[in-house]
Design a protein around this motif. Structure first.
Motif, PDB file in Angstrom:
ATOM      1  N   LEU A 105       0.612   4.175  -2.846  1.00  0.00           N
ATOM      2  CA  LEU A 105       0.385   5.715  -2.337  1.00  0.00           C
ATOM      3  C   LEU A 105       1.548   6.460  -3.283  1.00  0.00           C
ATOM      4  O   LEU A 105       1.033   7.640  -3.445  1.00  0.00           O
ATOM      5  CB  LEU A 105       0.339   5.829  -0.796  1.00  0.00           C
TER       6      LEU A 105
ATOM      7  N   VAL B 112       0.002  13.068   1.484  1.00  0.00           N
ATOM      8  CA  VAL B 112      -1.367  11.991   1.711  1.00  0.00           C
ATOM      9  C   VAL B 112      -2.128  12.397   2.991  1.00  0.00           C
ATOM     10  O   VAL B 112      -1.481  12.364   4.002  1.00  0.00           O
ATOM     11  CB  VAL B 112      -0.832  10.647   1.651  1.00  0.00           C
TER      12      VAL B 112
ATOM     13  N   ASP C 122       0.820  -1.013  -0.105  1.00  0.00           N
ATOM     14  CA  ASP C 122      -0.058   0.064  -0.165  1.00  0.00           C
ATOM     15  C   ASP C 122       0.816   1.254   0.108  1.00  0.00           C
ATOM     16  O   ASP C 122       0.400   2.423  -0.587  1.00  0.00           O
ATOM     17  CB  ASP C 122      -0.923  -0.071   1.199  1.00  0.00           C
TER      18      ASP C 122
ATOM     19  N   VAL D 276      -5.962   8.215   1.912  1.00  0.00           N
ATOM     20  CA  VAL D 276      -5.770   6.700   2.117  1.00  0.00           C
ATOM     21  C   VAL D 276      -7.096   5.933   2.052  1.00  0.00           C
ATOM     22  O   VAL D 276      -7.013   4.941   1.637  1.00  0.00           O
ATOM     23  CB  VAL D 276      -5.031   6.651   3.503  1.00  0.00           C
TER      24      VAL D 276
END
Length: 337
Positions: free
Chosen positions: A187, A196, A183, A201
């Motif tokens: 990202l 972010v 992940d 998320v």
């Protein structure tokens, strides 16, 4: 020598030692450490690599022969010994100690293991490798450590994440470091500017946490009501059959009730759990649960399980799931019993 995980990247930039043991509770971290060691070995002219799988019936003389044989193609060789069973046994222990006493020249030997008990890391073969070479062990990343671990990975990937974003990513990848690492890479691709927040998320990352029946029960016993509710919701989303879940929950409640009855008489929690047949490896969460409920309360939850099972099998699954949530919250101490 013992090497801490934080020292590994700098250690492999130095001349490598002849023997290593790389092991741990986290397969992802073990694999990443091995990749770094292999790159360093190639840089240091260990251009030939041989892999031995030391399963149950492995003949350890193969390792001695591989270490003693000369290569026709390279002056320096790396030999990896993968040990899926954890400990090498008597024959393996003697072989490893022999190699540690007299490491073969121009040969790098790496023993790769999974999780090892503390006693195994104090054994003669492990100590011999540490003295002649080095050991690297990765302990499990606990839920409390996971946010910091994720934040470090994000920073290494050039991502500036808010505290809420880190918290959400940790929540959604709990118990699955591989998913967390993937992940982070996702990202990095989705947010090239490197910033972010929580909303980012939430939109980009699927829920990858491992929620099995065992995880649910552990959270209930530990008094983690919020975690238990989230685990139960995820189990339902994944299509877990309610009767199967109730079977595991009922078994735990029977042990809890028996231990609670014994604990009420003796006030000795460990002895009560032993009498109830709770394995020592599982006693820690039960120790938190025992003072929280009397035997009568636990038997009451057990009786409700029978009603839930009947409802689930008679077409009233929705009410059965709601009843189980109520029971789980009460047992965890998050709701009135």
């Amino acid at each position: 020598m013992q090497i801490r995980p934080a020292q590994w990247s700098s250690h492999v930039q130095q001349p490598l030692r002849p023997l290593y043991v790389v092991a741990g509770d986290e397969p992802l971290l073990v694999q990443e450490a091995l990749d770094a060691l292999r790159r360093a070995a190639r840089t240091q002219a260990f251009t030939e690599r041989e892999v031995l799988d030391a399963g149950k019936d492995f003949d350890w003389s193969q390792l001695l022969q591989a270490a003693a044989s000369l290569s026709l193609f390279a002056s320096r060789r790396a030999i990896e010994v993968h040990l899926p069973g954890g400990a090498p046994g008597d024959a393996g222990s003697k072989t490893l100690q022999s190699l540690a006493r007299s490491p073969p020249p121009d040969t790098l030997i790496v023993l790769v293991c999974g999780a090892l008990e503390w006693r195994a890391r104090q054994s003669a073969w492990f100590s011999a490798i540490e003295q002649a070479g080095a050991s690297l062990y990765f302990a499990a990343v606990t839920p409390e450590q996971l946010p910091q671990w994720i934040e470090s990975r994000l920073q290494a990937a050039g991502i500036r994440a808010s505290a809420d974003a880190v918290r959400l990513l940790a929540e959604r990848t709990e118990g699955n470091l591989l998913a967390a690492a993937q992940d982070v890479q996702k990202l990095r691709l989705l947010f090239p500017d490197g910033a972010v927040d929580e909303a980012g998320v939430r939109a980009a990352v699927a829920d990858s946490a491992r929620f099995e029946a065992f995880d649910l029960i552990e959270k209930v016993l530990a008094g983690d009501g919020a975690g238990a509710a989230r685990s139960l919701a995820r189990l339902r989303e994944e299509g877990v059959e309610l009767p199967a879940l109730l079977g595991a929950w009922s078994f735990t409640l029977r042990q809890w009730a028996a231990a609670a009855a014994q604990f009420a008489q003796t006030k000795n929690a460990t002895a009560a759990l032993e009498a109830a047949g709770v394995w020592r490896a599982r006693q820690a969460p039960f120790l938190k649960a025992l003072p929280r409920a009397r035997a009568g309360q636990v038997y009451g939850w057990l009786a409700r399980c029978a009603r839930m099972d009947f409802d689930a099998k008679s077409g009233s699954a929705e009410s059965a799931w709601e009843e189980l949530l109520t029971c789980v919250m009460a047992a965890s101490g998050a709701a009135v019993a």
